[in-house]
Write an enzyme that holds these catalytic residues in place. Sequence first.
Site, PDB file in Angstrom:
ATOM      1  N   HIS A   1       0.848  -1.189   0.000  1.00  0.00           N
ATOM      2  CA  HIS A   1       0.000   0.000   0.000  1.00  0.00           C
ATOM      3  C   HIS A   1       0.883   1.239   0.000  1.00  0.00           C
ATOM      4  O   HIS A   1       1.858   1.301   0.760  1.00  0.00           O
ATOM      5  CB  HIS A   1      -0.923   0.000   1.228  1.00  0.00           C
ATOM      6  CG  HIS A   1      -2.060   0.958   1.105  1.00  0.00           C
ATOM      7  ND1 HIS A   1      -1.903   2.329   1.216  1.00  0.00           N
ATOM      8  CD2 HIS A   1      -3.388   0.758   0.878  1.00  0.00           C
ATOM      9  CE1 HIS A   1      -3.079   2.911   1.067  1.00  0.00           C
ATOM     10  NE2 HIS A   1      -3.985   1.984   0.848  1.00  0.00           N
TER      11      HIS A   1
ATOM     12  N   ARG B   1      -6.594  10.294  -0.534  1.00  0.00           N
ATOM     13  CA  ARG B   1      -6.240  10.804  -1.855  1.00  0.00           C
ATOM     14  C   ARG B   1      -7.479  10.974  -2.729  1.00  0.00           C
ATOM     15  O   ARG B   1      -7.544  11.872  -3.562  1.00  0.00           O
ATOM     16  CB  ARG B   1      -5.226   9.857  -2.505  1.00  0.00           C
ATOM     17  CG  ARG B   1      -3.842   9.986  -1.877  1.00  0.00           C
ATOM     18  CD  ARG B   1      -2.864   8.962  -2.401  1.00  0.00           C
ATOM     19  NE  ARG B   1      -3.030   7.660  -1.756  1.00  0.00           N
ATOM     20  CZ  ARG B   1      -3.033   6.514  -2.390  1.00  0.00           C
ATOM     21  NH1 ARG B   1      -2.930   6.467  -3.708  1.00  0.00           N
ATOM     22  NH2 ARG B   1      -3.166   5.385  -1.726  1.00  0.00           N
TER      23      ARG B   1
END
Length: 536
Positions: A320, A340
């Site tokens: 990740h 994000r």
Amino acid sequence: MSYPEKMRESIRILESTREKRRKQEIPLLSLQERNELIKTYHPQHREGTQRKLKVGVNKGQLVPNEIADLFESKSLIDPNEVDLDHPDYQTDVLVVGGGGGGASAALVAQENGADVILITKLRFGDSNTIMSEGGIQAAVDEFDSPALHYLDTMGGGGFVNIPELVKALVLDAPEVLKWLIDLGVMFDRTDNERNILSSFAGGQCRRRVHSCADYSGLDMMRILRDEVYNRGIEVIEFLPAVELILDDNRTCCGVVAVDLETEKKFVIVAKAVILATGGSGRLHYQNFPTTNHYGATGDGLVIANRAGAKIIFMDAIQFHPTGTLYPEHLFGLLVTEAFRGWGAHLVNSEGERFINELEKRDITASAIIREVDYKKKGVCTPTGREGVWLDTPLVEIINGKGTIKRIFPHLHHRFQGFGIDITREPLLVYPTIHYQNGGILINQEGESSVKDLFVAGEASGGVHGRNRLGGNSLLDIFVFGRRAGKNAALRAKRKKIGKLTLEHVIDYERQLKEMGILREIPSPVLIPDYRFGKAL
């Protein structure tokens, strides 16, 4: 604690470029650029970190060294000392694993008329499911469709995903979402409370991720665990499976399990077995940190391989992009991709963006590693670790004050405890082991290549190809947990068990000895070993 002055100097550089960055458009990379980035910088392509298996049904498969070590180890038990003629438990369907995949499988198996026992290595609910923050994908919005979800998932996996599994995933998704809502899962809603809120994750062409703040998996597991108990399904905790039992027809008929406290062995006979043992992040591939829970040590892979189950894509481990780097008390903690999706930028030590934040996870992780380890544009912690900034205050600036506390209350609270206000200060991040893209090969029914052995969730492989999209993991455990539960129950109704055997374990060890590669350290490794600074 907060940030030391030297790191605050870097934060001031980040703040000085914020307005310029907000106007900046970074295009998605071309296919060639993506392939080159991954091949050059992704950890799975580092020389000497993987090797081919030398024995068994998966001979020739490329896997991480840490998995190969487990596959080449002797069993935790002596098969000759196990009494298969006097089982401790007998049932129709045995579920191994107490996360979302196991719980959903147990519920649906019981609904289809099976007697069910669920065993789990730790407490019921201790799993990667409860660690999941971002949410679950399902194409239910007006301008979305399962077809678009299918294309995104195939593209995210490098178009090597098994199409039939992806089809099952995306077509079952709306039904799974409704099932969870009917059970009582409290998804985030839009302002008028009529519709479920949807957000972006990397690699998606539509907003498709549905969350419960940033406690998504925890809330789902809370509901499912209560449902299992309320329906009277027998749950046995602290009882990991250490070998599968076959019969003389080579069908799966149960497990040998070991009590973690007493080390007593238990024989559990079942007409069908569902492995929902999760991933393997706690093996700490290449000494990376991990977001995984304490029990994620790849147990299901080890015992399924010995029993002759085929695996797929086990050389593809997902890192990740945004694991916590500071404060070090939270080292490796997942910082959800949803940040994000809500507008946070990835920023290097010079205040620059360097990648489109909604690229796929393998692309974004590779870009961060390039920026830090090769371009030397990382931000340094007091202990010498380096990462990049995730400009979380942008979420408030773009979406309004209070957005972070409303959408990300868990992470806001965790960092606040260390004097970091993520509504005003960025987070320092670096890639962390997050997900096992591959696993035990299954078909649309959730069945492995060993008859009557079903697999659900992260222990399985094929649906995500070589890279999973955010939000598809929670979906995977419920789609294939439910499918495995139903099909295992139906199979149990017509199953006649033959003579029980552990001969496959003896034969596998014999092959290892003949190759001269049998390791004396037994596997599966039930609990990670953190003595003497190992792994971190």
